[in-house]
Design an enzyme around this catalytic site. Structure first.
Site, PDB file in Angstrom:
ATOM      1  N   GLU A 163       6.885  37.587 -39.503  1.00 15.38           N
ATOM      2  CA  GLU A 163       6.659  37.447 -37.921  1.00 15.38           C
ATOM      3  C   GLU A 163       7.504  38.012 -36.977  1.00 15.38           C
ATOM      4  OE1 GLU A 163       6.644  33.238 -37.342  1.00 15.38           O
ATOM      5  OE2 GLU A 163       5.088  32.793 -38.368  1.00 15.38           O
ATOM      6  N   GLU A 345       1.699  31.353 -44.522  1.00 16.21           N
ATOM      7  CA  GLU A 345       1.863  30.207 -43.987  1.00 16.21           C
ATOM      8  C   GLU A 345       0.609  29.486 -43.307  1.00 16.21           C
ATOM      9  OE1 GLU A 345       5.084  29.925 -41.039  1.00 16.21           O
ATOM     10  OE2 GLU A 345       6.250  31.615 -42.240  1.00 16.21           O
TER      11      GLU A 345
HETATM   12  C1  JJW Z   1       5.272  30.365 -30.419  1.00 12.34           C
HETATM   13  C2  JJW Z   1       7.333  29.184 -27.664  1.00 12.34           C
HETATM   14  C3  JJW Z   1       5.705  30.827 -24.899  1.00 12.34           C
HETATM   15  C4  JJW Z   1       7.326  28.833 -37.743  1.00 12.34           C
HETATM   16  C5  JJW Z   1       6.256  30.060 -29.746  1.00 12.34           C
HETATM   17  C6  JJW Z   1       7.287  29.070 -30.406  1.00 12.34           C
HETATM   18  C7  JJW Z   1       6.905  29.303 -26.080  1.00 12.34           C
HETATM   19  C8  JJW Z   1       4.947  31.922 -24.748  1.00 12.34           C
HETATM   20  C9  JJW Z   1       6.266  27.878 -37.217  1.00 12.34           C
HETATM   21  N1  JJW Z   1       6.533  30.111 -38.374  1.00 12.34           N
HETATM   22  O1  JJW Z   1       8.715  27.271 -38.907  1.00 12.34           O
HETATM   23  C10 JJW Z   1       5.168  30.355 -31.893  1.00 12.34           C
HETATM   24  N2  JJW Z   1       6.161  28.619 -36.100  1.00 12.34           N
HETATM   25  O2  JJW Z   1       9.824  29.698 -39.804  1.00 12.34           O
HETATM   26  C11 JJW Z   1       7.716  30.615 -39.462  1.00 12.34           C
HETATM   27  N3  JJW Z   1       5.073  29.717 -35.835  1.00 12.34           N
HETATM   28  O3  JJW Z   1       6.413  30.017 -28.360  1.00 12.34           O
HETATM   29  C12 JJW Z   1       8.434  29.514 -39.955  1.00 12.34           C
HETATM   30  N4  JJW Z   1       5.021  30.082 -34.722  1.00 12.34           N
HETATM   31  O4  JJW Z   1       6.494  30.650 -25.722  1.00 12.34           O
HETATM   32  C13 JJW Z   1       7.901  28.186 -39.394  1.00 12.34           C
HETATM   33  C14 JJW Z   1       7.033  29.082 -31.780  1.00 12.34           C
HETATM   34  C15 JJW Z   1       6.236  29.526 -32.411  1.00 12.34           C
HETATM   35  C16 JJW Z   1       6.125  29.528 -34.110  1.00 12.34           C
HETATM   36  C17 JJW Z   1       6.490  28.790 -34.779  1.00 12.34           C
END
Ligand code: JJW
Length: 438
Positions: A163, A345
Site C-alpha cells: 500500500e 487483504e
Molecule cells: C485510509 C485516514 C483521510 C490496513 C485512512 C486510514 C484518514 C483521507 C487496513 N491495511 O491494517 C486507509 N487499512 O496493515 C494494511 N487499510 O485514512 C494492513 N487502509 O485520511 C491493515 C487507514 C486506512 C487503511 C487501513
C-alpha cells in the site's frame, strides 16, 4: 462456491502489527515506534511494543493456521530487525527470526508469502529524510536484495511494498500515519521514491533468477460518481486518479496519469531519466487490498468530496460493498492486464467480545462470505484471480486506532496473549475443508 484447485487461500499480517519484542535481538527503532510514542498520534497511546507477542508465539500462531487449513501465510519482514539503522551490516539475530518462521511454515505445509515493506521504516533513515529522499530507495534495494539472497525460493511470493498510497499520503501528506508529516506536494515525492524502491528491488530480484514470484500490493478502492452528471463523473475520475491510477499507471504503463496537471507539476522535480523503466518492470502478479468503495460528487469548485457510506459499515466506518471488489478487479484486468491478481487483504473490523470462551462474529463471517462469492464471480468472468488472503489472522495493532479495531479471525486477549478462534475463523476452516484442493 467453485474455485480452481490451485487457488491460494491464506491469512495476512504485518510485522509491526503483531510481533512486539521491539527491543529484542538488536532490532532498531522504526518510524512507528517513534510515532506511536508521540502523544495524540495513536488512540489511547497504544504502541506495538508487545502487540501479539508473535515474535515469541509464532509457533502457536503457525499451528493455528495449520488448524484453519490455509495454503499460504502473508507476513512482513521488519526492515529494522535486519538493518537496525536501515543500512550497513545484516543483524543476523533479526534475520534468524524470519528463517525460523519460514522453516516452521514449510514444515507445516504452509507457503510463506513475504512483504518487504509494510510501513516500518528504520527511524535512522527517516532522520535522513525518509521517503522524501531518493537514497531511501537505494537502501531499500540493498535490503531487498539481501532478503532475496538469504530467503530466496523458500518464500513463494515476494511482495515489495504494501500500500504505497498509505505510506506516501497518510505518512507524508496528511500525517495520520508515521512519520506524521503533512505536505500534499511532497507526499508525491515520497510516492515516487516508493515506486522507485519497488522498481529497484524488482531489478535485484531478476538478477537472482529465483523460481518464486514477485509483485507489489496496492490498496485500491473503486470511486463511483454520485450521479450521471458530467461534474460528478469528472469528480469520480479525479478521486480514482488520486487513489488508484497514480500507482497503477506508472507500474503498468510506465508514466503518471496525464490528466492530473497539479500532481505532475509537484512530482516533476524528483523524476530522473530511467525511473519509469525501473518502476514498470514486469511483475509476476499484482496484489490488491480491498476493503470498501467511495461514492464521490463534485464540490462545485473543481474538486470532489466523498458521500457518507451508502450502506452498512464496519467498526472502521467503511461501507460493506462486496460488489466493489468485482467492479474493481474487472476494471484492473481490463485496463492493466493481463496480469495474475491476488487479493492480498480483505476483511473487516467489528467490536468483538468473548462470551463463555467463544467469539460470535456473524457480521465478519457474512463479510468474508460475500467477498468470497465475488471472487467466484470474477473467476467465472475470466479474471485471473489466483488467491485470497484474509486480513487478518490475528487481532492486532491497527495503526492510528491501536488495539481498538479488531480485524482478526482469531481473537487476541492482549492482557494474557490467549488466542481464541472466532466463529468467523471456524467458518473459514469449514469453508476450506469443503474445497477440493490439489
Ligand atoms: C485510509 C485516514 C483521510 C490496513 C485512512 C486510514 C484518514 C483521507 C487496513 N491495511 O491494517 C486507509 N487499512 O496493515 C494494511 N487499510 O485514512 C494492513 N487502509 O485520511 C491493515 C487507514 C486506512 C487503511 C487501513
Amino acid at each position: 462456491m467453485n474455485f480452481p484447485k490451485d487457488f491460494k487461500w491464506g491469512t495476512a499480517t504485518a510485522s509491526y502489527q503483531i510481533e512486539g519484542a521491539v527491543h529484542e535481538d538488536g532490532r532498531g527503532e522504526s518510524i512507528w515506534d517513534r510515532f506511536s510514542r508521540t502523544p495524540g498520534k495513536v488512540l489511547n497511546g497504544h504502541t506495538g511494543d508487545v502487540a501479539c507477542n508473535h515474535y515469541h508465539l509464532y509457533k502457536e500462531d503457525v499451528a493455528i493456521m495449520k488448524e484453519l487449513g490455509v495454503d499460504s501465510y502473508r507476513f512482513s519482514i521488519a526492515w529494522p530487525r535486519i538493518y537496525p539503522n536501515g543500512t550497513g551490516q545484516i543483524n543476523r539475530k533479526g534475520l534468524d527470526f524470519y528463517k525460523r518462521l519460514v522453516e516452521e511454515l514449510l514444515e507445516k505445509g504452509i507457503e510463506p508469502a513475504a512483504t518487504l515493506y509494510h510501513w516500518d521504516l528504520p527511524q535512522a533513515l527517516e532522520d535522513k529524510g525518509g521517503w522524501l529522499k531518493r537514497d531511501t530507495a537505494r537502501y531499500f534495494q540493498d535490503y531487498a536484495g539481501a532478503m532475496f539472497r538469504e530467503l530466496g525460493d523458500t518464500v513463494k511470493q515476494w511482495i515489495t511494498l504494501n500500500e504505497p498510497w498509505c505510506s506516501a499520503f497518510l505518512g507524508y501528506g496528511n500525517g495520520v500515519h508515521a512519520p506524521g508529516k503533512s505536505d500534499f506536494n511532497s507526499h508525491l515525492h515520497a510516492a515516487h521514491h516508493l515506486l522507485l524502491a519497488h522498481g529497484l528491488a524488482l531489478q535485484a530480484y531478476r538478477e537472482l533468477n529465483l523460481k518464486s514470484e514477485v509483485g507489489i500490493t496496492l490498496n485500491l478502492a473503486p470511486q463511483y460518481p454520485a450521479s450521471d452528471s458530467a461534474q460528478d463523473q469528472a469528480a469520480a475520475r479525479k478521486a480514482d486518479g488520486f487513489q488508484n491510477r497514480w500507482y497503477l499507471d506508472p507500474l503498468f504503463r510506465g508514466f503518471y496519469p496525464q490528466d492530473m496537471p497539479e500532481f505532475l507539476a509537484a512530482v516533476a522535480p524528483v523524476i530522473q531519466p530511467g525511473d519509469f523503466d525501473l518502476i514498470s518492470g514486469a511483475v509476476d502478479f499484482l496484489g490488491i487490498n480491498y476493503y470498501s468503495r467511495s461514492v464521490v460528487r463534485s464540490d462545485g469548485q473543481g474538486g470532489y468530496e466523498a458521500l457518507p457510506p451508502q450502506g452498512p459499515v464496519t467498526h472502521m466506518g467503511w461501507e460493506v460493498y462486496p460488489q466493489g471488489l468485482y467492479d474493481l478487479l474487472v476494471r484492473v484486468h481490463e485496463d492493466y492486464g493481463p496480469i495474475p491478481l491476488y487479493i492480498t487483504e480483505n476483511g473487516a473490523a467489528y467490536p468483538d467480545q468473548v462470551e463463555q470462551g467463544r467469539v460470535h462474529d456473524p457480521e465478519r463471517t457474512a463479510y468474508l462470505q460475500q467477498h468470497f462469492a465475488q471472487a467466484t464471480k470474477l473467476i467465472e468472468a475470466g479474471v485471473p484471480l489466483k488467491g485470497f488472503y484474509v486480513w487478518s489472522l490475528l487481532d492486532n495493532f491497527e495503526w492510528a486506532f491501536g488495539y481498538e479495531r479488531r480485524f482478526g479471525i482469531v481473537y487476541v486477549d492482549f492482557e494474557t496473549q490467549e488466542r481464541i478462534i472466532k466463529d468467523s475463523g471456524r467458518w473459514y476452516q469449514s469453508f476450506l475443508k469443503g474445497l477440493a484442493r490439489g
